[in-house]
Design an enzyme around this catalytic site. Structure first.
Site: not given
Ligand code: LLP
Length: 420
Positions: A239, A273, A275, A312, A316, A344-345, A373
């Protein structure tokens, strides 16, 4: 070194001009910097130095196998949410013993392959999943290490669609119901409940929600231990946000200092975790201007990259900096511009009401911070082939996923013979 910067008037990825990639690979295309990926991962490794902790890359952010491999060889594990992601992680060389399976709706078939593969840990999100996993493990003759994903009910202060740790969110087991869920898990012979897990949301730039959530989890660990459960792992989730516009990201070292402070004598091996934080600023999306339509209210610049390539902005209301690949010279007057795709949106935009230097057909534009993402959320809407992904390393690059061909795209359909 900033990997994406103007050098000699041209936007580069490390030492490769993006115009060269556009010429040789075509547009649109995602371009990633290996140096930045490594730098981002190293920041985590340095920050957890001396802690009993590990990093599982949340590969949903960018699941190209080259990216997973880059982290895997540096020691990262993988956080997965589907059988597909498990297959990718294994194919990219991450051993099963370093893979954690999260996800709110795992199917029995997915749990079966996960159990058979011998994953490190499965993060269970409901009481029904506990029973399902126990049955699957029993059939396979295995005992599985699990954590329960707990919903600590904190507000991560992020976009509603990516906040996950409040009572009204679908994720995890409510912290008040967690002791009962662990008690139930303890009665299931093929599950070994060894940890607690949380993930409170994404693109988080405040420390306090994490601190609050960790304190609640800490208290829970105490309660669970008092009830006789041997809990020695704490998955803190991901996160951590990045700077898309003017957000100030949490420094990893400062974040870890807080975690250390709050979990110091807890006696749990920690797992993180991340991402987005590992890949977000390590990638750009390049596109070419197709046509410019000066309007009364604003100017529309139609580019060949669209919402199907990067969803995105419309999903969002996300901000991505957009720059021309050729550095504007002198003091050019900026124009209020919508940068839009050809779909076309009306929701098909990459940026709205943006002050941009004048652009012309054929110009290359660079959408920043598109490494997370971006490609993973792409679709073929409007029958637009998935765009290629390119990995740059110094002065060389490789196409790590070629552009989908029309044969591949159309050839996936089957028309029944009886449709005459
Ligand atoms: N762990 C779990 C259980 C998760 O559901 C997620 C992301 C992460 C780790 C990694 O989160 P990060 O470090 O990347 O924030 N598509 C959206 C973000 C969706 C995140 C979903 N879960 C965007 O483009 O902002």
């Amino acid at each position: 070194m900033e990997p994406f910067a103007y050098r000699g008037g041209e936007m580069h990825a490390e030492s490769v001009p993006l115009s060269r990639i556009a010429r040789e690979v075509g547009t649109p295309a995602y371009v990633y910097s290996l140096a930045r990926l490594r730098e981002n991962y190293r920041a985590f490794v340095d920050a957890i130095d001396g802690m009993d902790a590990e990093v599982h890359y949340a590969m949903k952010a960018n699941s190209n196998q080259a990216v997973i491999r880059a982290f895997g060889v540096m020691g990262a594990g993988a956080d997965i949410v589907s059988e597909g992601e498990m297959r990718r992680a294994l194919a990219a060389g991450v051993p099963a013993s370093r893979i954690v399976f999260s996800g709110v709706g795992k199917k029995p078939s997915e749990l079966r392959v996960a159990v058979e593969a011998g994953l490190q840990q499965i993060n269970v999100e409901s009481r029904a999943e506990l029973d399902m996993l126990d049955a699957v493990a029993r059939a396979a003759g295995k005992v599985v290490d699990i954590a329960i994903r707990v919903n600590p009910d904190v507000d991560a202060g992020t976009h509603a669609k990516i906040t996950t740790g409040r009572k009204e969110n679908k994720f995890g087991i409510d912290i008040d119901l967690a002791p009962e869920a662990y008690a139930h898990a303890a009665t299931l012979p093929n599950l070994r409940p060894i940890g607690v897990a949380m993930h409170i949301g994404s693109q988080i730039v405040n420390l306090e929600p994490y601190r609050q959530a960790i304190r609640r989890m800490r208290e829970l660990v105490g309660t669970l231990r008092a009830a006789g459960h041997a809990i020695d792992r704490f998955d803190v989730g991901g996160g951590l946000g990045i700077s898309y516009r003017d957000e100030v990201p949490l420094p990893i070292a400062g974040f870890m200092a807080m975690v250390r402070e709050e979990t110091g004598n807890l006696g749990c091996r920690l797992s993180f975790e991340p991402g987005r934080r590992l890949v977000g600023d390590a990638g750009v999306l390049i596109g070419e201007v197709v046509v410019v339509k000066p309007g009364v209210a604003r100017t529309f610049v139609v580019v060949d990259a669209a919402m199907n390539d990067l969803i995105r902005p419309t999903l969002y209301e996300a901000w991505h900096d957009i720059l021309p690949a050729r550095e504007p010279v002198g003091n050019v007057a900026k124009i209020v511009t919508d940068i839009v795709g050809p779909i076309c949106e009306s929701g098909d935009f990459l940026a709205q009401k943006r002050d941009m230097p004048p652009l012309a057909a054929g110009d290359l534009v660079v959408v920043k911070s598109a490494g997370a993402y971006g490609a993973t959320m792409a679709s073929t809407y409007n029958t637009r082939p998935l765009v290629p992904e390119v990995l740059v390393d110094g002065d060389r690059y490789a196409v790590v996923r070629p552009r989908q061909t029309y044969d591949e795209l159309l050839g996936a359909d089957r028309v029944p013979a009886w449709l005459e």
